[in-house]
Scaffold this active site. Structure first.
Site, PDB file in Angstrom:
ATOM      1  N   ASN A 145     -38.891  12.493 -43.658  1.00  0.00           N
ATOM      2  CA  ASN A 145     -39.366  13.225 -42.487  1.00  0.00           C
ATOM      3  C   ASN A 145     -39.789  14.616 -42.942  1.00  0.00           C
ATOM      4  O   ASN A 145     -38.957  15.407 -43.392  1.00  0.00           O
ATOM      5  CB  ASN A 145     -38.274  13.323 -41.417  1.00  0.00           C
ATOM      6  CG  ASN A 145     -38.193  12.067 -40.585  1.00  0.00           C
ATOM      7  OD1 ASN A 145     -39.172  11.649 -39.984  1.00  0.00           O
ATOM      8  ND2 ASN A 145     -37.027  11.446 -40.560  1.00  0.00           N
ATOM      9  N   ARG A 191     -40.401  17.510 -41.740  1.00  0.00           N
ATOM     10  CA  ARG A 191     -40.269  18.441 -40.616  1.00  0.00           C
ATOM     11  C   ARG A 191     -38.799  18.817 -40.428  1.00  0.00           C
ATOM     12  O   ARG A 191     -37.921  18.257 -41.064  1.00  0.00           O
ATOM     13  CB  ARG A 191     -40.786  17.774 -39.332  1.00  0.00           C
ATOM     14  CG  ARG A 191     -40.081  16.445 -39.027  1.00  0.00           C
ATOM     15  CD  ARG A 191     -40.581  15.810 -37.738  1.00  0.00           C
ATOM     16  NE  ARG A 191     -40.065  14.458 -37.554  1.00  0.00           N
ATOM     17  CZ  ARG A 191     -38.873  14.169 -37.058  1.00  0.00           C
ATOM     18  NH1 ARG A 191     -38.045  15.137 -36.721  1.00  0.00           N
ATOM     19  NH2 ARG A 191     -38.487  12.915 -36.917  1.00  0.00           N
TER      20      ARG A 191
END
Length: 247
Positions: free
Chosen positions: A85, A87
């Site tokens: 991910n 982020r």
């Protein structure tokens, strides 16, 4: 398996560090409900191996900023890459609690040219942190969404308690978006103390006018399997929720 992820942060000079792991195995339909760090399943040896693998992957692609590398870990503690991910994740506050490292701030600094300090790679988690995601859903009706107006609200506070939310008394929860309305995070010196603190904090939380998953979270935390730390991603498939009269 267990769903265990490694938080990493990389600067713009090719260096990356990891900030230990999060156990995200308590899931419903692959959506995380309760997260904790350190993982009760983790060993120092496994943390070192998974951390090195995550850092190696991040440095190979010259990753810049905060990110999470997610793994499945089997009962023999063999781990398998699942995804990355790129982020900040919902559950990042529990890592901030045990490391005292502001991930959001330092992601910005990494993009501004910060060189990651040497000590960052030697950080060890201090104490234990748990996060409960609070959704506007009715657990007794197969998690039917519960949009509507919040008529009364009281959120907990105090030492080692953090609440991330946008709601307020009078706020209208729309039906168009994700049902998560708050994150409640606690930090304590041990896992047992963190569980007891979270149970107390959830008791203090008042959200009236809509149904929420607070009663469901309380039953998860009081479950013997969760307390033992011996759970996996199949936990909620066998968990029996009991609606109580005072809910």
């Amino acid at each position: 398996p267990r769903h265990i992820e490694i938080q990493i942060v990389g600067d713009s000079f090719g260096k990356a560090c990891h900030l230990s792991e999060r156990d995200c195995s308590i899931q419903r339909r692959h959506q995380k409900l309760t997260e904790e760090t350190p993982s009760p399943f983790m060993t120092e040896s496994l943390r070192e191996k998974m951390g090195k693998a995550a850092v190696k992957a991040a440095e190979f692609i010259k990753y810049e900023g905060a990110g999470t590398i997610e793994f499945l870990v089997d009962k023999n503690r063999k781990f398998y890459f699942m995804e990355m991910n790129t982020r900040i994740q919902v559950e990042h506050p529990i890592t901030e609690m045990v490391t005292n490292f502001d991930i959001v701030k330092n992601q910005i600094l990494c993009h501004a040219g910060l060189v990651l300090p040497e000590w960052l790679g030697k950080l060890k988690p201090r104490g234990h942190s748990i996060e409960c995601r609070i959704n506007a859903e009715d657990p007794s009706k197969n998690f039917m969404p519960s949009p509507g107006q919040i008529t009364s609200l009281h959120m907990p506070g105090g030492n080692g308690v953090r609440v991330d939310t946008h709601i307020y008394a009078g706020y209208k929860i729309p039906s168009n978006y994700d049902s998560m309305i708050a994150k409640i995070i606690v930090h304590a010196s041990s896992r047992s103390e963190a569980i007891h603190k979270m149970l107390g904090v959830l008791d203090e939380s008042v959200i009236e006018g809509v149904k929420t998953t607070i009663p469901f979270q309380k039953q998860i935390l009081a479950d013997s399997m969760f307390i033992s730390g011996n759970y996996n991603t199949n936990f909620l498939n066998t968990f029996q929720y009991k609606e109580l009269d005072n809910e």
